[in-house]
Design a protein around this motif. Structure first.
Motif, PDB file in Angstrom:
ATOM      1  N   GLY A 133       0.808  -1.217   0.000  1.00  9.89           N
ATOM      2  CA  GLY A 133       0.000   0.000   0.000  1.00  9.89           C
ATOM      3  C   GLY A 133       0.835   1.258   0.000  1.00  9.89           C
ATOM      4  N   GLY A 134       2.006   1.180   0.633  1.00  8.43           N
ATOM      5  CA  GLY A 134       2.897   2.339   0.628  1.00  8.43           C
ATOM      6  C   GLY A 134       2.345   3.508   1.431  1.00  8.43           C
ATOM      7  N   LEU A 135       2.809   4.669   1.085  1.00  8.09           N
ATOM      8  CA  LEU A 135       2.449   5.868   1.847  1.00  8.09           C
ATOM      9  C   LEU A 135       0.998   6.279   1.588  1.00  8.09           C
ATOM     10  N   PHE A 136       0.589   6.249   0.313  1.00  9.32           N
ATOM     11  CA  PHE A 136      -0.731   6.778  -0.021  1.00  9.32           C
ATOM     12  C   PHE A 136      -1.751   5.698  -0.384  1.00  9.32           C
ATOM     13  N   GLY A 137      -1.291   4.455  -0.499  1.00  7.87           N
ATOM     14  CA  GLY A 137      -2.229   3.387  -0.801  1.00  7.87           C
ATOM     15  C   GLY A 137      -2.535   3.266  -2.279  1.00  7.87           C
ATOM     16  N   LYS A 138      -3.224   2.209  -2.620  1.00  5.66           N
ATOM     17  CA  LYS A 138      -3.544   1.952  -4.028  1.00  5.66           C
ATOM     18  C   LYS A 138      -4.853   2.611  -4.433  1.00  5.66           C
ATOM     19  N   GLY A 139      -5.493   3.263  -3.507  1.00  9.04           N
ATOM     20  CA  GLY A 139      -6.765   3.908  -3.814  1.00  9.04           C
ATOM     21  C   GLY A 139      -7.922   3.088  -3.278  1.00  9.04           C
ATOM     22  N   PHE A 140      -8.967   3.806  -2.823  1.00  9.55           N
ATOM     23  CA  PHE A 140     -10.132   3.163  -2.250  1.00  9.55           C
ATOM     24  C   PHE A 140     -10.740   2.142  -3.230  1.00  9.55           C
ATOM     25  N   THR A 141     -10.995   0.967  -2.769  1.00 13.23           N
ATOM     26  CA  THR A 141     -11.529  -0.207  -3.509  1.00 13.23           C
ATOM     27  C   THR A 141     -10.539  -0.781  -4.539  1.00 13.23           C
ATOM     28  N   LEU A 142      -9.351  -0.232  -4.643  1.00 12.17           N
ATOM     29  CA  LEU A 142      -8.458  -0.667  -5.727  1.00 12.17           C
ATOM     30  C   LEU A 142      -7.331  -1.602  -5.264  1.00 12.17           C
ATOM     31  N   GLY A 143      -7.368  -2.058  -4.032  1.00 17.37           N
ATOM     32  CA  GLY A 143      -6.295  -2.935  -3.547  1.00 17.37           C
ATOM     33  C   GLY A 143      -6.229  -4.239  -4.334  1.00 17.37           C
ATOM     34  N   THR A 144      -5.075  -4.511  -4.928  1.00 20.97           N
ATOM     35  CA  THR A 144      -4.975  -5.701  -5.791  1.00 20.97           C
ATOM     36  C   THR A 144      -4.979  -6.984  -4.978  1.00 20.97           C
ATOM     37  N   GLN A 145      -4.339  -6.946  -3.817  1.00 22.55           N
ATOM     38  CA  GLN A 145      -4.320  -8.140  -2.966  1.00 22.55           C
ATOM     39  C   GLN A 145      -5.747  -8.541  -2.601  1.00 22.55           C
ATOM     40  N   LYS A 146      -6.523  -7.537  -2.268  1.00 23.14           N
ATOM     41  CA  LYS A 146      -7.906  -7.783  -1.883  1.00 23.14           C
ATOM     42  C   LYS A 146      -8.733  -8.156  -3.109  1.00 23.14           C
ATOM     43  N   ARG A 147      -8.558  -7.387  -4.200  1.00 26.32           N
ATOM     44  CA  ARG A 147      -9.361  -7.625  -5.408  1.00 26.32           C
ATOM     45  C   ARG A 147      -9.179  -9.042  -5.927  1.00 26.32           C
ATOM     46  N   SER A 148      -7.924  -9.540  -5.889  1.00 23.62           N
ATOM     47  CA  SER A 148      -7.667 -10.879  -6.433  1.00 23.62           C
ATOM     48  C   SER A 148      -7.927 -11.965  -5.401  1.00 23.62           C
ATOM     49  N   GLY A 149      -8.364 -11.565  -4.228  1.00 25.30           N
ATOM     50  CA  GLY A 149      -8.729 -12.583  -3.243  1.00 25.30           C
ATOM     51  C   GLY A 149      -7.560 -13.192  -2.506  1.00 25.30           C
ATOM     52  N   PHE A 150      -6.382 -12.538  -2.567  1.00 27.21           N
ATOM     53  CA  PHE A 150      -5.251 -13.092  -1.835  1.00 27.21           C
ATOM     54  C   PHE A 150      -5.370 -12.781  -0.348  1.00 27.21           C
ATOM     55  N   LEU A 151      -6.071 -11.694  -0.055  1.00 30.82           N
ATOM     56  CA  LEU A 151      -6.217 -11.295   1.334  1.00 30.82           C
ATOM     57  C   LEU A 151      -7.369 -12.096   1.941  1.00 30.82           C
ATOM     58  N   PRO A 152      -7.087 -12.889   2.972  1.00 30.55           N
ATOM     59  CA  PRO A 152      -8.147 -13.705   3.557  1.00 30.55           C
ATOM     60  C   PRO A 152      -8.971 -12.880   4.539  1.00 30.55           C
ATOM     61  N   GLU A 153     -10.207 -13.260   4.744  1.00 29.45           N
ATOM     62  CA  GLU A 153     -11.049 -12.627   5.779  1.00 29.45           C
ATOM     63  C   GLU A 153     -10.948 -11.115   5.707  1.00 29.45           C
ATOM     64  N   GLN A 154     -11.040 -10.593   4.487  1.00 31.56           N
ATOM     65  CA  GLN A 154     -10.761  -9.164   4.322  1.00 31.56           C
ATOM     66  C   GLN A 154     -11.866  -8.296   4.916  1.00 31.56           C
ATOM     67  N   HIS A 155     -13.012  -8.881   5.239  1.00 33.10           N
ATOM     68  CA  HIS A 155     -14.085  -8.052   5.801  1.00 33.10           C
ATOM     69  C   HIS A 155     -14.202  -8.241   7.315  1.00 33.10           C
ATOM     70  N   THR A 156     -13.480  -9.220   7.865  1.00 35.14           N
ATOM     71  CA  THR A 156     -13.566  -9.424   9.313  1.00 35.14           C
ATOM     72  C   THR A 156     -12.191  -9.276   9.968  1.00 35.14           C
ATOM     73  N   ASP A 157     -11.505 -10.405  10.159  1.00 33.34           N
ATOM     74  CA  ASP A 157     -10.251 -10.368  10.917  1.00 33.34           C
ATOM     75  C   ASP A 157      -9.200  -9.471  10.291  1.00 33.34           C
TER      76      ASP A 157
END
Lengths: 415, 592
Positions: free
Chosen positions: A281-305
């Motif tokens: 994400g760095g200093l400013f981030g990838k932008g709201f809703t644009l996180g690639t880790q999250k978008r591609s589903g690599f981030l687990p439990e992204q809405h809870t834990d």
């Protein structure tokens, strides 16, 4: 409609800002390349927020005395619910084998342990407030210990390690506020420290010597001192046996905490992916809703834990700083409310609720960076989940009430 | 509870400071991860989403000397999968087997491949049929991690005709992966498994390419070609051989299904192998993409041993074809000349000590010269020649003629020819008193402790056909290598070749004369000791060259249990006449 009092706007606004921030991140968590069940959850989260704010308003319209009066029935009801859960409880989400959900006709209604957190804080406040003087020996602590011990045991039987840790943290926080001297707190915590250090004989030995010195200096009652030392030896020895008894997933979580790369594709996966998300994400981030880790589903439990990893990935260090600053503001406000409370119960309750949030924040946020083991406890105001949102806002309501009845001007930011 | 306002204020200060310290610590940790280590995690997040799919490169095409194709690549299909762990691989395989047939062996192999390299797609079927592919494409949605790829598949247009030298390709084994020879190879890759495919693996292997697919965490394709540039596979350059496919096919055709043995044709001038055939052969195309177990079993249990290369791996007593080696050794040592006679004329046998050594022709050949003895293959003459040379010099001669060496042909697993290194061999094997000088007699006529490969005999005759230098037989055209193995005067060489020509003109191989071309060569009938209904089954040999005055082709033919050498001579002469485009004269069969 708060009677005779001024609304603590800094508290209310901070909590509301955090909640709106949270709902926005739950929305973002649902924005994946391949849509999942998470996509529409932000709507129900927003609905839960509305309900929770309503409840907070209702509590805030009551009185501290009423809350104190309701503590006993609420506590007994909580114990009853937790006991019933052990029989009819259902698993949910990543912890399908545990019994933390109450369900009727297959519909999961909520997690009583979230509400139990509030009632236990209130019960502890009530028990501790009864005393004229701060406890000077461990034996004097049997009542508060029992008040927190019974629900703790019921929750550990579910089993829900995360909530168990929260109870322990809250217990210590409230003992601190009640004026228990720090050497006593340390002695009280010593068996737990022994437990952790028992995995290294050398470390445990060193700790035991420190403890011995502490006992000799503080001079507790003889029996107490002996019991303490025995307890330390016992936990140091039985820890490995308990380790053997832990479920493999629990063992794994602890192991992965120590070395995430030990099992990069299974348990360690969560932590590794979370760190990658945050770091990228760095200093400013990838932008709201644009996180690639999250978008591609690599981030687990992204809405809870792991919801805080979404903040880190999409809004960067700036977003993280804003979120953590809001949390800090909230907790400082709570501390101020606790110090302004016009009786012991109010002060203890306020500080207890603050401790409750603090433990959640440390464990949950620390977990996303692998500073804490994965225990699956939610981030207040952010993690998706109705029960905890409700619990958090009940806490806000109680705090508003205590603040309203407190001394001095509620509106001033600094005391 | 201590409720003194000072106490409370103090606690509030401690708590506030503690809270601030905790949040600042957390922020510090985030600063380290997000700002200090940002580049590292940014790279990881990019690579995270990329799935590297290896693209196998086509192997080099193998051509014969006239640019006919020996080995080429056809489009085939492979099925592989990208599993996150062994358990999900097993689950996926179980699910797959509800749609297509997977043998337990294939499942085990897939698991082994995965364990070898979990970061590569695990090959499940390396050569899938079109039926399997169409079924899988239909169920594509259920198998998001499945990769169906078009891959080059090896094909040999003349399958059974070239099986004896071309080899085949197959998946690299665990043992190979562990060896230094195959450093840098990955599980699931194809390597040459025999013959030229293995010998020239380094040249035939192309450079694997890679394609980057962008996928989500469940391995579902999001888009092809991620931020990284794909690398196209590079095919290997073609491999040009000395083989003459026309002659190769013709040779395979003569051997047919019934004959058992081997034949090799080489150009004596540069050692180029024109044809190499081992019978019975097998269909090497069935080996592509994994050898079917039943076919492999059939080949292994066949008592004619189709998998043993009769030219490079079979060792046979050379029989009379070896008499030329005895003659050359004698002439080099100066104990005999081409027109020299032996003390005892041939009367059909020779008494040595208390043993009587028979000549193959019990009518006897009379008092003849060396040249004539070669023509008629007189055993009695060579018994005496051997004794005249003496055992130790005879053995030394064989050693210098490379009768205990490999020919050095560019094929894997060639067997070394067998020949005693010195007299000491007998002492060590049988004890100083355990043997007699009569072994000399046997050795002189190509029997005894002497076993030659077909290719090694062809090499020796290539030296006879030229100037005493033997070329290393080469399937692939490289730098021709020659080595002098004996030194005779041009007149002596001429005389030997005339004698060999005499074998075909008026000697034991008269039936194999070719009109218009002087064919020179020697038959051999080697005793095997194997008898069927009282008749000994001998190995039939013929090694020869043509044209006798200026040889351009040397042929060695060996028929296992093929009877008399004349049968081998027929095949050799047919091969030679086919190669030289002349017709053989059908002559009267003579007793030989």
């Amino acid at each position: 409609m708060l009677r005779n009092t001024v609304v603590d706007y800094p508290l209310a606004i901070t909590a509301l800002l955090l909640s709106l921030f949270g709902v926005a991140i739950v929305y973002s968590a649902g924005q994946t390349d391949i849509p999942t069940f998470v996509a529409p959850l932000w709507k129900s989260q927003a609905l839960w927020l509305a309900i929770a704010v309503g409840c907070a308003w209702a509590i805030g319209s009551s009185s501290v005395r009423l809350i104190e009066w309701a503590t006993w029935p609420a506590y007994l009801l909580t114990l009853a619910l937790l006991a019933v859960l052990l029989v009819i409880g259902k698993g949910g989400g990543t912890a399908a084998s545990t019994k933390s959900w109450i369900a009727i006709g297959g519909h999961r209604l909520g997690q009583p342990s979230e509400l139990a957190k509030i009632t236990v804080v209130l019960m502890l406040a009530k028990v501790l407030a009864e005393r004229r003087e701060a406890p000077k020996s461990l034996l004097e602590l049997w009542k508060p210990a029992l008040a927190v011990g019974i629900p703790w045991l019921l929750i550990m039987l579910q089993p829900d390690l995360g909530t168990g840790i929260v109870f322990v943290g809250v217990f210590f926080g409230m003992l601190f506020w009640s004026g228990v001297p720090w050497p006593l707190l340390l002695l009280l915590a010593s068996p737990v420290v022994s437990l952790v250090l028992s995995f290294s004989t050398g470390l445990w030995g060193a700790w035991f010597l420190v403890l011995l010195a502490l006992v000799l200096w503080y001079k507790p009652y003889l029996v107490e001192g002996i019991v303490l030392m025995v307890a330390n030896v016992a936990t140091g020895v039985i820890a490995p046996i308990i380790w053997e008894k832990l479920a493999p997933y629990q063992q794994n979580r602890l192991k992965v905490f120590l070395d995430p790369s030990a099992d990069p594709r299974a348990s360690g996966y969560h932590v590794i992916q979370s760190k990658i998300a945050i770091g990228s994400g760095g200093l400013f981030g990838k932008g709201f809703t644009l996180g690639t880790q999250k978008r591609s589903g690599f981030l687990p439990e992204q809405h809870t834990d792991f919801i805080f990893a979404v903040v880190g990935e999409e809004l960067g260090f700036i977003g993280v700083t804003i979120a953590l600053s809001l949390f800090l503001a909230l907790m400082l406000r709570c501390t101020r409310i606790a110090s302004r409370a016009n009786d012991s119960f109010g002060g203890l309750a306020a500080f207890g609720l603050m401790s409750l949030w603090l433990v959640h924040i440390i464990v949950n946020v620390g977990m996303t960076l692998n500073l804490m083991p994965i225990t699956g406890i939610p981030l207040p105001f952010f993690s998706y989940g109705g029960s905890f949102m409700l619990a958090s806002w009940l806490a806000v309501g109680i705090l508003l009430r205590i603040s309203g009845e407190g001394r001095g001007r509620a509106g001033s930011l600094l005391s | 509870v201590s409720v003194h306002p000072n106490d409370i204020a103090r606690r509030a200060r401690v708590a506030s400071l503690g809270l601030a310290a905790i949040i600042v610590t957390l922020l510090g940790a985030f600063f380290k991860t997000q700002v200090v280590q940002h580049d590292r995690y940014k790279l990881q997040s990019q690579e995270n989403r990329l799935r590297a799919i290896p693209l196998p490169a086509p192997r080099g095409i193998i051509y014969d000397r006239n640019k006919n194709i020996i080995a080429e690549n056809l489009p085939g299909y492979s099925v592989s999968i990208f599993p996150p762990n062994v358990d999900s691989l097993r689950a996926a395989l179980a699910q797959l087997s509800t749609v297509i047939t997977l043998t337990p062996d294939q499942v085990d192999q897939a698991v082994r491949r995965y364990r070898r390299d979990p970061n590569r797609p695990t090959v499940i079927i390396s050569d899938a049929s079109f039926d399997v592919i169409s079924v899988l494409e239909e169920h594509r949605v259920n198998f998001p991690r499945l990769i169906i790829q078009s891959v080059p598949k090896r094909f040999y247009p003349d399958g059974p005709s070239v099986a004896s030298f071309v080899g085949y390709t197959g998946e690299i084994t665990d043992a190979d992966l562990n060896s230094n020879q195959y450093e840098g190879y990955k599980p699931g890759q194809l390597i040459g498994k025999g013959g030229l495919e293995r010998e020239y693996e380094k040249d035939l292997r192309g450079r694997e390419g890679v394609r980057y697919d962008e996928v989500d965490a469940r391995g579902r394709l999001v888009r092809q070609a991620g931020p990284r540039v794909d690398l196209n596979p590079e095919p290997a350059p073609p491999l040009y051989t000395n083989i003459d496919m026309d002659l190769q096919r013709y040779t395979a055709q003569i051997f047919g299904d019934s004959l058992q043995g081997g034949a090799i044709a080489i150009d004596p001038r540069d050692g180029g192998v024109l044809a190499l055939y081992s019978a019975p052969s097998y269909d090497v195309n069935r080996f592509t993409g994994g050898i079917p177990a039943d076919y492999w079993k059939t080949l292994l249990s066949d008592d004619r041993h189709p998998l043993v290369n009769k030219v490079t791996q079979g060792r046979y007593p050379p029989g009379s074809t070896f008499k030329l080696a005895t003659a050359v050794t004698g002439m080099q040592n100066g104990v005999v000349s081409l027109d020299e006679h032996m003390p005892v004329p041939c009367t059909g046998g020779f008494q040595y000590g208390n043993r009587y050594f028979k000549c193959w022709d019990k009518r006897g050949h009379g008092d003849i010269s060396l040249a004539r003895a070669i023509e008629v293959s007189c055993d009695v003459y060579f018994y005496q020649l051997g004794l005249k040379i003496g055992l130790s010099k005879l053995l030394a001669g064989g050693v210098s003629l490379e009768m205990r060496d490999k020919s050095g042909i560019d094929l894997p697993d060639e067997k070394r020819a067998l020949w005693p290194y010195a007299v000491d061999y007998y002492n060590k094997t049988y004890g100083p008193r355990g043997w007699s000088n009569s072994v000399t007699l046997n050795l002189a006529i190509g029997q005894g402790e002497n076993a030659q490969t077909v290719v090694n005999m062809a090499k020796f005759y290539a030296a006879l056909a030229t100037d005493g230098t033997a070329p290393t037989p080469e399937l692939v055209h490289r730098k021709p290598e020659r080595k002098r193995i004996f030194q005779l005067t041009p007149a002596q060489m001429d005389g030997l070749r005339k004698a060999l020509a005499g074998v075909v003109q008026s000697g034991t191989a008269q039936a194999s004369r070719i009109q218009g071309v002087m064919l020179a060569g020697k038959t051999g009938t080697a005793q095997t000791g194997k008898r069927v209904e009282g008749v000994e089954l001998n190995h039939a040999w013929f090694v020869g060259f043509a044209p006798a005055d200026n040889p351009t082709i040397v042929v060695a033919v060996m028929l296992e249990f093929g009877g008399h050498g004349t049968r081998a001579a027929h095949i050799a002469s047919a091969m030679i006449s086919h190669y030289l485009k002349v017709t053989p004269v059908t002559a009267v069969e003579t007793e030989g």
